[in-house]
Design an enzyme around this catalytic site. Structure first.
Site, PDB file in Angstrom:
ATOM      1  N   ARG A 171      -0.211   5.826  -4.005  1.00 22.00           N
ATOM      2  CA  ARG A 171       1.194   6.255  -4.058  1.00 22.00           C
ATOM      3  C   ARG A 171       2.074   5.087  -4.480  1.00 22.00           C
ATOM      4  O   ARG A 171       1.864   3.955  -4.055  1.00 22.00           O
ATOM      5  CB  ARG A 171       1.633   6.778  -2.696  1.00 22.00           C
ATOM      6  CG  ARG A 171       3.054   7.336  -2.726  1.00 22.00           C
ATOM      7  CD  ARG A 171       3.435   7.973  -1.406  1.00 22.00           C
ATOM      8  NE  ARG A 171       4.802   8.466  -1.441  1.00 22.00           N
ATOM      9  CZ  ARG A 171       5.412   9.048  -0.417  1.00 22.00           C
ATOM     10  NH1 ARG A 171       4.752   9.227   0.722  1.00 22.00           N
ATOM     11  NH2 ARG A 171       6.659   9.462  -0.527  1.00 22.00           N
TER      12      ARG A 171
ATOM     13  N   ARG B 214       2.332  13.863  -4.358  1.00 24.65           N
ATOM     14  CA  ARG B 214       1.933  12.537  -3.888  1.00 24.65           C
ATOM     15  C   ARG B 214       0.457  12.551  -3.493  1.00 24.65           C
ATOM     16  O   ARG B 214      -0.030  13.537  -2.918  1.00 24.65           O
ATOM     17  CB  ARG B 214       2.789  12.102  -2.707  1.00 24.65           C
ATOM     18  CG  ARG B 214       2.732  13.029  -1.506  1.00 24.65           C
ATOM     19  CD  ARG B 214       3.952  12.883  -0.632  1.00 24.65           C
ATOM     20  NE  ARG B 214       5.157  13.284  -1.331  1.00 24.65           N
ATOM     21  CZ  ARG B 214       6.392  13.116  -0.837  1.00 24.65           C
ATOM     22  NH1 ARG B 214       6.550  12.552   0.343  1.00 24.65           N
ATOM     23  NH2 ARG B 214       7.445  13.500  -1.517  1.00 24.65           N
TER      24      ARG B 214
ATOM     25  N   ASP C  15       0.687  10.854   1.960  1.00 26.58           N
ATOM     26  CA  ASP C  15       1.966  10.727   2.655  1.00 26.58           C
ATOM     27  C   ASP C  15       1.659  10.493   4.126  1.00 26.58           C
ATOM     28  O   ASP C  15       0.957  11.296   4.749  1.00 26.58           O
ATOM     29  CB  ASP C  15       2.797  11.998   2.475  1.00 26.58           C
ATOM     30  CG  ASP C  15       4.224  11.845   2.960  1.00 26.58           C
ATOM     31  OD1 ASP C  15       4.712  10.693   3.016  1.00 26.58           O
ATOM     32  OD2 ASP C  15       4.869  12.868   3.279  1.00 26.58           O
TER      33      ASP C  15
ATOM     34  N   ASP D 229       3.493   9.644   7.755  1.00 23.11           N
ATOM     35  CA  ASP D 229       4.779   9.615   8.446  1.00 23.11           C
ATOM     36  C   ASP D 229       4.601   9.353   9.927  1.00 23.11           C
ATOM     37  O   ASP D 229       3.711   9.941  10.577  1.00 23.11           O
ATOM     38  CB  ASP D 229       5.518  10.948   8.291  1.00 23.11           C
ATOM     39  CG  ASP D 229       6.057  11.172   6.894  1.00 23.11           C
ATOM     40  OD1 ASP D 229       6.441  10.177   6.245  1.00 23.11           O
ATOM     41  OD2 ASP D 229       6.098  12.334   6.454  1.00 23.11           O
TER      42      ASP D 229
END
Length: 204
Positions: free
Chosen positions: A108, A118, A121, A123
């Site tokens: 990424r 993407r 990811d 988080d």
């Protein structure tokens, strides 16, 4: 927050911790992370992320694997999503730096379309019951309460976990949002290669 004995920390974890800094001596925070991918080898990217996470954290539990509808930008491939619980000695902003570096390693790059495609990811959803409001990081995740693709796997792991700001459990938040657009495609253990027969097409 639960205590961790220093003697249980591996040499590799110590080296990684020193690289990213801000260790919390003698303690480990319980952190819930959201994982997603919708381009490249989605399944391999998620498995690689979980493997690399263990250089600084103890991977305690991983949800089932879900295929989900994209949010914000509809004209893009379906996502694979999951949630994991880890225990780490890093402060939240040091953990964020590690996650951003890991995203880079998996392919990424910054500056892409917001909510666009993407390869990975990662988080920070929750970190114990802490509240972080910094320019580069907000915890709890600011859109946690409105995302079914996060709440469904999170409720697998911790349905009674409370949101530090909203005063509701994850189960209550999910009841408000619903499960539309979220399809379970593999049971727990998928990150170890278990249940592969149910993940047809996830590798593309």
């Amino acid at each position: 927050m639960r205590s961790r004995q220093k003697g249980n920390t591996s040499a590799q974890e110590l080296m990684t911790t020193r690289r990213y800094g801000e260790e919390m001596p003698g303690f480990a925070a319980t952190v819930y992370l959201g994982l997603g991918a919708n381009v490249g080898d989605r399944l391999a990217n998620l498995r690689l992320a979980l493997q690399r996470l263990q250089t600084l954290a103890r991977l305690e539990e991983v949800s089932s694997l879900y295929e989900t509808q994209p949010q914000g930008v509809s004209d893009q491939p379906l996502f694979l999503n999951a949630v994991c619980r880890v225990s780490t000695g890093l402060e939240s902003q040091a953990l964020l730096r590690f996650l951003k570096n890991l995203e880079w390693e998996i392919g990424r790059r910054p500056g892409g379309q917001r909510w666009g495609p993407r390869p990975i990811d990662l988080d920070i959803l929750l970190c114990d019951d802490r509240v972080v409001d910094a320019p580069e990081l907000t915890v709890p995740h600011p859109r946690l309460a409105e995302r079914a693709f996060v709440l469904v796997p999170l409720c697998e792991l911790a349905p009674e976990l409370g949101h530090p700001l909203l005063g509701k459990t994850m189960k209550e938040l999910l009841a408000s949002v619903g499960k539309k657009g979220v399809k379970r495609i593999a049971p727990r253990g998928w990150e170890k290669g278990e249940g592969n027969e149910g993940i047809a097409g996830a590798e593309a």
